[in-house]
Scaffold this active site. Structure first.
Site, short mmCIF file in Angstrom:
data_model
loop_
_atom_site.label_atom_id
_atom_site.label_comp_id
_atom_site.label_asym_id
_atom_site.label_seq_id
_atom_site.Cartn_x
_atom_site.Cartn_y
_atom_site.Cartn_z
N CYS A 1 97.45 -62.55 -11.02
CA CYS A 1 97.56 -61.16 -10.59
C CYS A 1 98.98 -60.80 -10.14
O CYS A 1 99.25 -60.65 -8.95
CB CYS A 1 96.56 -60.82 -9.50
SG CYS A 1 96.51 -59.03 -9.25
N CYS B 1 95.85 -54.62 -14.81
CA CYS B 1 96.15 -54.72 -13.40
C CYS B 1 95.85 -53.39 -12.72
O CYS B 1 96.57 -52.42 -12.94
CB CYS B 1 97.61 -55.08 -13.21
SG CYS B 1 98.10 -55.09 -11.48
#
Ligand code: UQ1
Length: 399
Positions: A146, A321
């Site tokens: 991430c 994302c």
């Protein structure tokens, strides 16, 4: 994948080797760090999330022997397999930053990380205790999972301080060890503008190498120069890398990640081995959304290997994302190997929107627990195709 293959192959055909008791929905950690969710909302007992028809070996693999189709566990078990999917994720290497673990373990240090269930709650505590001074945010010089999360921490921190009347006595600084703020140049520009608009000072190629807890100073390295920056609170993203048991196995390249074909996800040498997610050497960003898209690829392609057919699926590198920019808005970046946007919804996702925030905060956890862990979520490709049928077109892969 265990849920999918248990359904198709039947009870007792799938073995999961997994040493931990608790499963965390890690995408929630950013929200926990901002006080928008609690840690207990992010976890479930492992037993509850594993498919009941699969065998769970609660043990850790210590060595891989793909030439003989077997693995060895910490408790000394040898497990043989016909096919194997490697999905071990990445590991935090806190100790590569001198003094970091000590600072994280000290409740009064002001240092936290959203990347660990042990330290994520400290992020909110630090914001609450903060009076004035420097808030530092770091990104290491390794690939991480991430890649947007370090920026989410600074944007949530910024909004928290504004809401509590402390923003004008705070200096927010973001330092990345990388040469860019985001892998996709299209979104990088938008995100950089958001950060600058919020008054965050940005630095590239500046790697955190030491935390001096006593002096409240962070030591950064850029090339040959070191620099000390004072902090009052600091959110650290630790260096990450492949698990050592894998990095020393025949399955990996010199970086320690499993060498798979970037389109089929099949191991380049061992045709009965696939890898997915963060442990693979796929040249895309490590996210849950990427894993979701990889599920269909691995399921169909491994199914084809089992039945001696040609591999039907090719992965385009899809990753996503949801870049939460505070307490009510989110920008939903989606891109593929080309790094150009590959967006699901028929609207401009590079804008901050409250609907995307709701998607991230309320819908994604449900989708994860209820669909993905049961083998029913293969990423948003079906919705993307649906929305782009019938003329509700938005130009894909914009320049
Ligand atoms: C996604 O599939 C996924 O995996 C479950 C995530 O992880 C939590 C995500 O954050 C996102 C954004 C996706 C992609 C899904 C949609 C609806 C765009």
């Amino acid at each position: 994948m265990a849920a999918k293959f248990t359904s198709s192959l039947g009870k007792g055909q799938v073995t999961i080797v997994e040493p931990t008791d608790t499963h965390y929905y890690q995408p929630m950690f950013t929200l926990i760090g901002g006080g928008m969710k609690t840690l207990s909302q992010s976890r479930r007992p492992m037993k509850q999330v594993l498919p009941s028809g699969a065998e769970w070996v609660k043990d850790k693999i210590v060595s891989f022997d793909p030439d003989n189709n077997r693995v060895r566990t910490q408790e000394g078990k040898q497990i043989e397999y016909e096919y194997m999917i490697v999905a071990s994720g990445v590991q935090m290497y806190y100790e590569r930053v001198k003094g970091l673990l000590e600072a994280l373990d000290d409740p009064d240090s002001g240092v936290s990380t959203n990347y660990s269930p042990h330290y994520v709650e400290k992020t909110l505590k630090n914001l609450q205790r903060f009076q004035q001074g420097n808030a530092l945010y770091t990104f290491p010089n390794t690939p991480i999972k991430c890649g947007g999360a370090p920026m989410k921490a600074v944007l949530i921190g910024d909004e928290y301080l504004r809401k509590h009347g402390k923003r004008d006595v705070a200096k927010l600084t973001y330092c990345t060890g990388m040469g860019a703020f985001f892998p996709s140049p299209f979104y990088a520009e938008k995100i950089q503008n958001i950060l600058l608009g919020r008054g965050v000072e940005l630095h590239k190629n500046k790697t955190l190498v030491e935390v001096d807890r006593a002096g409240k100073e962070a030591v950064f390295q850029s090339g040959d120069t070191t620099e000390r920056i004072r902090y009052d609170i600091m959110h650290v993203t630790p260096p990450m890398g492949p698990v050592p048991e894998l990095a020393t196995s025949p399955l990996v390249d010199q970086t320690g990640y499993v060498t798979v074909d970037k389109a089929t996800l099949q191991h380049v040498k061992y045709s009965n081995v696939f890898a997915m997610g963060d442990c693979s050497n796929l040249p895309t960003s490590k996210t849950a959304a990427a894993v979701a898209a990889q599920c269909k690829i691995v399921y169909d392609n491994l199914g084809a290997v089992m039945t001696h057919k040609a591999l039907p699926q090719l992965y385009n590198g899809y990753t996503s994302c949801p870049l939460v920019t505070g307490y009510s808005k989110c920008l939903l970046a989606e891109f593929d190997y080309t790094l150009k946007p590959l967006e699901t919804f028929p609207l401009d996702q590079s804008k901050e929107r409250s609907i995307m925030f709701q998607l991230k905060k309320e819908i994604m956890p449900l989708l994860y627990w209820q669909l993905m862990l049961r083998g029913y979520w293969n990423g948003p490709g079906v919705f993307r195709n649906m929305f782009h049928l019938g003329g509700i077109m938005k130009q894909q892969n914009r320049e």
